[in-house]
Design a protein around this motif. Structure first.
Motif, PDB file in Angstrom:
ATOM      1  N   GLU A   1       0.853  -1.176   0.000  1.00  0.00           N
ATOM      2  CA  GLU A   1       0.000   0.000   0.000  1.00  0.00           C
ATOM      3  C   GLU A   1       0.889   1.225   0.000  1.00  0.00           C
ATOM      4  N   MET A   2       0.501   2.230  -0.772  1.00  0.00           N
ATOM      5  CA  MET A   2       1.319   3.435  -0.873  1.00  0.00           C
ATOM      6  C   MET A   2       0.435   4.646  -1.087  1.00  0.00           C
ATOM      7  N   ARG A   3       1.002   5.818  -0.803  1.00  0.00           N
ATOM      8  CA  ARG A   3       0.248   7.039  -1.068  1.00  0.00           C
ATOM      9  C   ARG A   3       0.152   7.236  -2.579  1.00  0.00           C
ATOM     10  N   GLU A   4      -0.937   7.820  -2.989  1.00  0.00           N
ATOM     11  CA  GLU A   4      -1.246   7.981  -4.407  1.00  0.00           C
ATOM     12  C   GLU A   4      -0.147   8.720  -5.181  1.00  0.00           C
ATOM     13  N   ASN A   5       0.504   9.688  -4.575  1.00  0.00           N
ATOM     14  CA  ASN A   5       1.494  10.495  -5.294  1.00  0.00           C
ATOM     15  C   ASN A   5       2.932  10.006  -5.108  1.00  0.00           C
ATOM     16  N   ASN A   6       3.106   8.779  -4.672  1.00  0.00           N
ATOM     17  CA  ASN A   6       4.446   8.230  -4.477  1.00  0.00           C
ATOM     18  C   ASN A   6       5.066   7.904  -5.834  1.00  0.00           C
ATOM     19  N   PRO A   7       6.236   8.484  -6.157  1.00  0.00           N
ATOM     20  CA  PRO A   7       6.859   8.202  -7.453  1.00  0.00           C
ATOM     21  C   PRO A   7       7.272   6.741  -7.627  1.00  0.00           C
ATOM     22  N   ALA A   8       7.351   5.975  -6.546  1.00  0.00           N
ATOM     23  CA  ALA A   8       7.704   4.557  -6.646  1.00  0.00           C
ATOM     24  C   ALA A   8       6.614   3.750  -7.350  1.00  0.00           C
ATOM     25  N   GLN A   9       5.468   4.350  -7.566  1.00  0.00           N
ATOM     26  CA  GLN A   9       4.382   3.662  -8.256  1.00  0.00           C
ATOM     27  C   GLN A   9       4.855   3.141  -9.619  1.00  0.00           C
ATOM     28  N   ARG A  10       5.718   3.876 -10.304  1.00  0.00           N
ATOM     29  CA  ARG A  10       6.256   3.427 -11.606  1.00  0.00           C
ATOM     30  C   ARG A  10       7.036   2.124 -11.449  1.00  0.00           C
ATOM     31  N   LEU A  11       7.840   2.058 -10.397  1.00  0.00           N
ATOM     32  CA  LEU A  11       8.622   0.849 -10.135  1.00  0.00           C
ATOM     33  C   LEU A  11       7.694  -0.337  -9.876  1.00  0.00           C
ATOM     34  N   TYR A  12       6.701  -0.146  -9.020  1.00  0.00           N
ATOM     35  CA  TYR A  12       5.797  -1.247  -8.685  1.00  0.00           C
ATOM     36  C   TYR A  12       5.064  -1.757  -9.923  1.00  0.00           C
ATOM     37  N   ARG A  13       4.577  -0.848 -10.733  1.00  0.00           N
ATOM     38  CA  ARG A  13       3.874  -1.263 -11.955  1.00  0.00           C
ATOM     39  C   ARG A  13       4.824  -2.004 -12.904  1.00  0.00           C
ATOM     40  N   ALA A  14       6.043  -1.500 -13.045  1.00  0.00           N
ATOM     41  CA  ALA A  14       7.024  -2.144 -13.920  1.00  0.00           C
ATOM     42  C   ALA A  14       7.384  -3.544 -13.426  1.00  0.00           C
ATOM     43  N   CYS A  15       7.257  -3.772 -12.127  1.00  0.00           N
ATOM     44  CA  CYS A  15       7.575  -5.072 -11.532  1.00  0.00           C
ATOM     45  C   CYS A  15       6.356  -5.990 -11.438  1.00  0.00           C
ATOM     46  N   GLY A  16       5.245  -5.604 -12.071  1.00  0.00           N
ATOM     47  CA  GLY A  16       4.083  -6.488 -12.157  1.00  0.00           C
ATOM     48  C   GLY A  16       3.003  -6.294 -11.112  1.00  0.00           C
ATOM     49  N   PHE A  17       3.076  -5.236 -10.338  1.00  0.00           N
ATOM     50  CA  PHE A  17       2.021  -4.942  -9.368  1.00  0.00           C
ATOM     51  C   PHE A  17       0.893  -4.176 -10.055  1.00  0.00           C
ATOM     52  N   HIS A  18      -0.337  -4.471  -9.638  1.00  0.00           N
ATOM     53  CA  HIS A  18      -1.510  -3.820 -10.207  1.00  0.00           C
ATOM     54  C   HIS A  18      -2.377  -3.260  -9.084  1.00  0.00           C
ATOM     55  N   PRO A  19      -2.971  -2.069  -9.281  1.00  0.00           N
ATOM     56  CA  PRO A  19      -3.831  -1.511  -8.239  1.00  0.00           C
ATOM     57  C   PRO A  19      -5.093  -2.355  -8.071  1.00  0.00           C
ATOM     58  N   ILE A  20      -5.455  -2.587  -6.806  1.00  0.00           N
ATOM     59  CA  ILE A  20      -6.666  -3.381  -6.532  1.00  0.00           C
ATOM     60  C   ILE A  20      -7.624  -2.668  -5.583  1.00  0.00           C
ATOM     61  N   GLY A  21      -7.214  -1.530  -5.026  1.00  0.00           N
ATOM     62  CA  GLY A  21      -8.090  -0.827  -4.098  1.00  0.00           C
ATOM     63  C   GLY A  21      -7.566   0.554  -3.759  1.00  0.00           C
ATOM     64  N   ARG A  22      -8.428   1.310  -3.095  1.00  0.00           N
ATOM     65  CA  ARG A  22      -8.094   2.686  -2.720  1.00  0.00           C
ATOM     66  C   ARG A  22      -8.730   3.005  -1.368  1.00  0.00           C
TER      67      ARG A  22
END
Length: 151
Positions: free
Chosen positions: A108-129
């Motif tokens: 879980e991460m804050r919406e504006n965390n720049p690490a979101q690019r890394l997580y998506r590139a590594c195969g993570f997908h958003p499932i909730g908010r």
């Protein structure tokens, strides 16, 4: 373990911007590490586990539950970012989780965390908010996004 705790805290102190309030203190880390379901990994700047006495360039802390694991914290020292350590650490965590019979890894991460690019590139997908879950040091509220990766 004290040496590893010191290395985790050294990365924590420089990897997390105080504005977001995401860093844990030593007592929180120490308390989580005594639990049998909490695991951690350290990487040196060469991408290997650091030898005794050598500093860590990155760390991750996960919590295991039957069939799944949750990434609690991941940090890379600023001067080592964008060199692949974060992605390497995530892959190691996935291997570790599979070895413990987990089917999914969550974070879980804050919406504006720049690490979101890394997580998506590594195969993570958003499932909730979670609306307005995080509160910044200036009182601003930010949504949390839950990500998952099938293992």
């Amino acid at each position: 373990m004290i040496d590893d705790l010191d290395r985790i805290m050294a990365v924590m102190e420089v990897a997390f911007d105080p504005q977001w309030g995401e860093a844990w203190n030593r007592r929180q880390i120490e308390g989580s590490l005594v639990l049998p379901t909490t695991h951690y990994r350290l990487l040196g700047s060469d991408g290997q586990s650091p030898a005794d006495g050598e500093p860590a360039a990155a760390f991750a802390l996960v919590r295991a539950a039957p069939g799944e694991e949750e990434l609690l914290l991941i940090g890379v020292v600023p001067e080592e970012r964008r060199r692949g350590l974060g992605a390497q650490l995530l892959e190691i965590l996935c291997e570790d989780a599979r070895a413990r019979a987990a089917d999914r890894l969550f974070l879980e991460m804050r919406e504006n965390n720049p690490a979101q690019r890394l997580y998506r590139a590594c195969g993570f997908h958003p499932i909730g908010r979670r609306k307005e879950y995080y509160k910044t040091s200036d009182g601003m509220r930010i949504d949390a996004i839950t990500f998952a990766k099938s293992l």
